[in-house]
Write a protein that holds these residues in place. Sequence first.
Motif, PDB file in Angstrom:
ATOM      1  N   ARG A  81       0.840  -1.171   0.005  1.00 56.06           N
ATOM      2  CA  ARG A  81       0.051  -0.095  -0.055  1.00 56.06           C
ATOM      3  C   ARG A  81       0.924   1.326  -0.113  1.00 56.06           C
ATOM      4  NH1 ARG A  81      -4.541  -2.367   4.087  1.00 56.06           N
ATOM      5  NH2 ARG A  81      -5.888  -3.509   2.352  1.00 56.06           N
ATOM      6  N   LEU A  82       1.978   1.235   0.664  1.00 55.82           N
ATOM      7  CA  LEU A  82       2.983   2.322   0.627  1.00 55.82           C
ATOM      8  C   LEU A  82       3.258   2.473  -1.020  1.00 55.82           C
ATOM      9  CD1 LEU A  82       5.029   1.840   3.660  1.00 55.82           C
ATOM     10  CD2 LEU A  82       3.465   3.578   3.313  1.00 55.82           C
ATOM     11  N   ALA A  83       3.586   1.295  -1.617  1.00 54.17           N
ATOM     12  CA  ALA A  83       3.870   1.463  -3.138  1.00 54.17           C
ATOM     13  C   ALA A  83       2.514   2.042  -3.988  1.00 54.17           C
ATOM     14  CB  ALA A  83       4.289   0.243  -3.478  1.00 54.17           C
ATOM     15  N   GLU A  84       1.584   1.849  -3.407  1.00 50.24           N
ATOM     16  CA  GLU A  84       0.295   2.446  -4.154  1.00 50.24           C
ATOM     17  C   GLU A  84       0.521   3.890  -4.325  1.00 50.24           C
ATOM     18  OE1 GLU A  84      -3.191   1.084  -2.493  1.00 50.24           O
ATOM     19  OE2 GLU A  84      -2.562  -0.981  -2.566  1.00 50.24           O
ATOM     20  N   VAL A  85       1.094   4.583  -3.317  1.00 48.21           N
ATOM     21  CA  VAL A  85       1.107   6.076  -3.313  1.00 48.21           C
ATOM     22  C   VAL A  85       2.072   6.359  -4.722  1.00 48.21           C
ATOM     23  CG1 VAL A  85       1.827   8.059  -1.895  1.00 48.21           C
ATOM     24  CG2 VAL A  85       0.784   5.977  -0.697  1.00 48.21           C
ATOM     25  N   GLY A  86       3.005   5.683  -4.857  1.00 42.31           N
ATOM     26  CA  GLY A  86       3.672   6.084  -5.982  1.00 42.31           C
ATOM     27  C   GLY A  86       3.026   5.498  -7.493  1.00 42.31           C
ATOM     28  N   LEU A  87       2.050   4.896  -7.317  1.00 44.74           N
ATOM     29  CA  LEU A  87       1.179   4.515  -8.460  1.00 44.74           C
ATOM     30  C   LEU A  87      -0.026   5.416  -8.698  1.00 44.74           C
ATOM     31  CD1 LEU A  87       1.584   2.489 -10.870  1.00 44.74           C
ATOM     32  CD2 LEU A  87       0.264   1.079  -9.611  1.00 44.74           C
ATOM     33  N   PHE A  88      -0.869   5.376  -7.611  1.00 44.54           N
ATOM     34  CA  PHE A  88      -2.011   6.185  -7.654  1.00 44.54           C
ATOM     35  C   PHE A  88      -1.856   7.641  -7.213  1.00 44.54           C
ATOM     36  CE2 PHE A  88      -3.124   1.568  -7.135  1.00 44.54           C
ATOM     37  CZ  PHE A  88      -3.458   1.386  -8.242  1.00 44.54           C
ATOM     38  N   GLY A  89      -2.541   8.722  -7.815  1.00 47.37           N
ATOM     39  CA  GLY A  89      -2.462   9.812  -7.531  1.00 47.37           C
ATOM     40  C   GLY A  89      -3.568  10.137  -6.701  1.00 47.37           C
ATOM     41  N   ASP A  90      -4.472   9.485  -6.370  1.00 47.78           N
ATOM     42  CA  ASP A  90      -5.816   9.959  -5.952  1.00 47.78           C
ATOM     43  C   ASP A  90      -6.498   9.275  -4.537  1.00 47.78           C
ATOM     44  OD1 ASP A  90      -6.327   7.567  -7.332  1.00 47.78           O
ATOM     45  OD2 ASP A  90      -8.241   7.921  -8.232  1.00 47.78           O
ATOM     46  N   LEU A  91      -5.284   8.501  -3.746  1.00 49.68           N
ATOM     47  CA  LEU A  91      -5.786   7.833  -2.626  1.00 49.68           C
ATOM     48  C   LEU A  91      -6.600   8.342  -1.699  1.00 49.68           C
ATOM     49  CD1 LEU A  91      -2.554   5.362  -2.505  1.00 49.68           C
ATOM     50  CD2 LEU A  91      -4.662   5.104  -3.651  1.00 49.68           C
ATOM     51  N   GLU A  92      -6.385   9.560  -1.399  1.00 49.28           N
ATOM     52  CA  GLU A  92      -7.044  10.382  -0.330  1.00 49.28           C
ATOM     53  C   GLU A  92      -8.574  10.318  -0.795  1.00 49.28           C
ATOM     54  OE1 GLU A  92      -7.310  14.464   2.101  1.00 49.28           O
ATOM     55  OE2 GLU A  92      -5.720  13.966   0.967  1.00 49.28           O
ATOM     56  N   ARG A  93      -8.864  10.750  -2.147  1.00 44.94           N
ATOM     57  CA  ARG A  93     -10.257  10.940  -2.452  1.00 44.94           C
ATOM     58  C   ARG A  93     -10.684   9.649  -2.677  1.00 44.94           C
ATOM     59  NH1 ARG A  93     -12.913   9.454  -6.612  1.00 44.94           N
ATOM     60  NH2 ARG A  93     -11.053   8.645  -7.700  1.00 44.94           N
ATOM     61  N   GLU A  94     -10.202   8.466  -3.070  1.00 45.47           N
ATOM     62  CA  GLU A  94     -10.682   7.140  -3.103  1.00 45.47           C
ATOM     63  C   GLU A  94     -11.028   6.661  -1.679  1.00 45.47           C
ATOM     64  OE1 GLU A  94      -9.045   2.986  -4.962  1.00 45.47           O
ATOM     65  OE2 GLU A  94      -7.782   3.876  -3.602  1.00 45.47           O
ATOM     66  N   LEU A  95     -10.372   7.110  -0.647  1.00 42.76           N
ATOM     67  CA  LEU A  95     -10.679   6.513   0.873  1.00 42.76           C
ATOM     68  C   LEU A  95     -12.157   7.125   1.114  1.00 42.76           C
ATOM     69  CD1 LEU A  95      -7.573   6.133   3.082  1.00 42.76           C
ATOM     70  CD2 LEU A  95      -9.291   4.445   2.304  1.00 42.76           C
ATOM     71  N   ARG A  96     -12.116   8.565   0.731  1.00 45.41           N
ATOM     72  CA  ARG A  96     -13.352   9.353   1.238  1.00 45.41           C
ATOM     73  C   ARG A  96     -14.401   8.934   0.749  1.00 45.41           C
ATOM     74  NH1 ARG A  96     -11.513  12.766   4.987  1.00 45.41           N
ATOM     75  NH2 ARG A  96      -9.382  13.626   4.931  1.00 45.41           N
ATOM     76  N   THR A  97     -14.377   8.403  -0.494  1.00 45.17           N
ATOM     77  CA  THR A  97     -15.763   7.465  -1.091  1.00 45.17           C
ATOM     78  C   THR A  97     -16.476   6.547  -0.231  1.00 45.17           C
ATOM     79  OG1 THR A  97     -14.559   6.054  -2.401  1.00 45.17           O
ATOM     80  CG2 THR A  97     -14.801   8.232  -3.672  1.00 45.17           C
ATOM     81  N   PHE A  98     -15.540   5.963   0.624  1.00 45.33           N
ATOM     82  CA  PHE A  98     -16.074   4.950   1.541  1.00 45.33           C
ATOM     83  C   PHE A  98     -16.995   5.628   2.464  1.00 45.33           C
ATOM     84  CE2 PHE A  98     -12.755   2.427   0.048  1.00 45.33           C
ATOM     85  CZ  PHE A  98     -13.128   1.239  -0.023  1.00 45.33           C
ATOM     86  N   VAL A  99     -17.102   6.673   2.734  1.00 47.19           N
ATOM     87  CA  VAL A  99     -17.919   7.451   3.858  1.00 47.19           C
ATOM     88  C   VAL A  99     -18.491   8.746   3.274  1.00 47.19           C
ATOM     89  CG1 VAL A  99     -16.491   6.615   5.788  1.00 47.19           C
ATOM     90  CG2 VAL A  99     -15.928   8.698   4.614  1.00 47.19           C
ATOM     91  N   ARG A 100     -18.759   8.531   1.877  1.00 48.43           N
ATOM     92  CA  ARG A 100     -19.545   9.875   1.354  1.00 48.43           C
ATOM     93  C   ARG A 100     -20.702  10.093   1.939  1.00 48.43           C
ATOM     94  NH1 ARG A 100     -19.412   8.202  -4.821  1.00 48.43           N
ATOM     95  NH2 ARG A 100     -20.801   6.749  -3.894  1.00 48.43           N
ATOM     96  N   ASN A 101     -21.041  11.277   2.248  1.00 46.52           N
ATOM     97  CA  ASN A 101     -22.149  11.842   2.669  1.00 46.52           C
ATOM     98  C   ASN A 101     -23.320  11.695   1.583  1.00 46.52           C
ATOM     99  OD1 ASN A 101     -21.047  12.502   5.367  1.00 46.52           O
ATOM    100  ND2 ASN A 101     -20.124  14.279   4.609  1.00 46.52           N
ATOM    101  N   GLY A 102     -24.591  11.818   2.059  1.00 48.24           N
ATOM    102  CA  GLY A 102     -25.588  11.659   1.181  1.00 48.24           C
ATOM    103  C   GLY A 102     -25.894  10.368   0.707  1.00 48.24           C
ATOM    104  N   THR A 103     -25.090   9.236   0.806  1.00 48.19           N
ATOM    105  CA  THR A 103     -25.460   8.230   0.188  1.00 48.19           C
ATOM    106  C   THR A 103     -26.608   7.444   0.769  1.00 48.19           C
ATOM    107  OG1 THR A 103     -23.171   7.608  -0.323  1.00 48.19           O
ATOM    108  CG2 THR A 103     -24.627   5.696  -0.350  1.00 48.19           C
ATOM    109  N   ILE A 104     -27.733   7.229   0.153  1.00 53.99           N
ATOM    110  CA  ILE A 104     -28.576   6.436   0.679  1.00 53.99           C
ATOM    111  C   ILE A 104     -28.422   5.150   1.400  1.00 53.99           C
ATOM    112  CG2 ILE A 104     -31.329   5.776   0.288  1.00 53.99           C
ATOM    113  CD1 ILE A 104     -31.303   7.982  -1.692  1.00 53.99           C
ATOM    114  N   ASP A 105     -27.902   4.307   0.432  1.00 47.16           N
ATOM    115  CA  ASP A 105     -27.714   2.975   0.990  1.00 47.16           C
ATOM    116  C   ASP A 105     -26.193   2.980   1.389  1.00 47.16           C
ATOM    117  OD1 ASP A 105     -27.266   0.049   1.286  1.00 47.16           O
ATOM    118  OD2 ASP A 105     -28.634  -0.194  -0.160  1.00 47.16           O
ATOM    119  N   VAL A 106     -25.869   3.092   2.641  1.00 42.83           N
ATOM    120  CA  VAL A 106     -24.278   3.084   2.830  1.00 42.83           C
ATOM    121  C   VAL A 106     -23.804   1.650   2.868  1.00 42.83           C
ATOM    122  CG1 VAL A 106     -22.701   3.406   4.705  1.00 42.83           C
ATOM    123  CG2 VAL A 106     -24.764   4.837   4.644  1.00 42.83           C
TER     124      VAL A 106
END
Length: 209
Positions: free
Chosen positions: A154-179
């Motif tokens: 996962r540390l190596a992922e940081v060097g491959l993907f540039g959107d990991l913080e945004r990706e993580l926040r989609t797990f707790v996205r506000n406004g989702t009806i069916d969490v």
Amino acid sequence: MGLDTATHQRIYRAIKEDYLAGVFYPGARIPIPAIARRSDSSVTPVREALYRLVGEGLVEADPDGGFRIALPDFNALANLYAWSGHQLLSALHLTSRSAIKAAMARIRSLDIGPDPISIVTATSATFEAIAWASGNSEYLDSIRRTNERLHYSRLAEVGLFGDLERELRTFVRNGTIDVKMNVRRRVTAYHRRRVEHVAQLCALLQGTA
């Protein structure tokens, strides 16, 4: 607790903390004498702690008696990512909508900084929250162990993907009806993405060895 057991536990925890802090790198030879000096101990409890970490899949024993941080090959890493996803989806199957909603609320306030350790720590916390929501402690223990084994990948992922913080926040996205449905989709997409990029991740890991 006897002195030998206490020393073993102290050294084991110290090595594990260094591992999770990113002190090592995949394939790195572990400096047993240096750890013994730092711990004010003989090399025996250091070796005992390392054998324990071998059992956890974090360390590999060399034929010459030394130890290295585990360096997974293509198949091992692909299988580990697939296993992580399988465990999480299985845990979600047992989880009520109210429980997963509560779990996501617990991690919504996570401080996800831009540094790799912060992102990886937040990822582990997110997946452990999902396991916790199942109400089955075996899932939590298993996910925690899998998180540790995937730590350097996962540390190596940081060097491959540039959107990991945004990706993580989609797990707790506000406004989702069916969490629960959202988390299931996010878990599936997260792991599919990694499996599709295992070759690149292996190259990054092997480049540090």
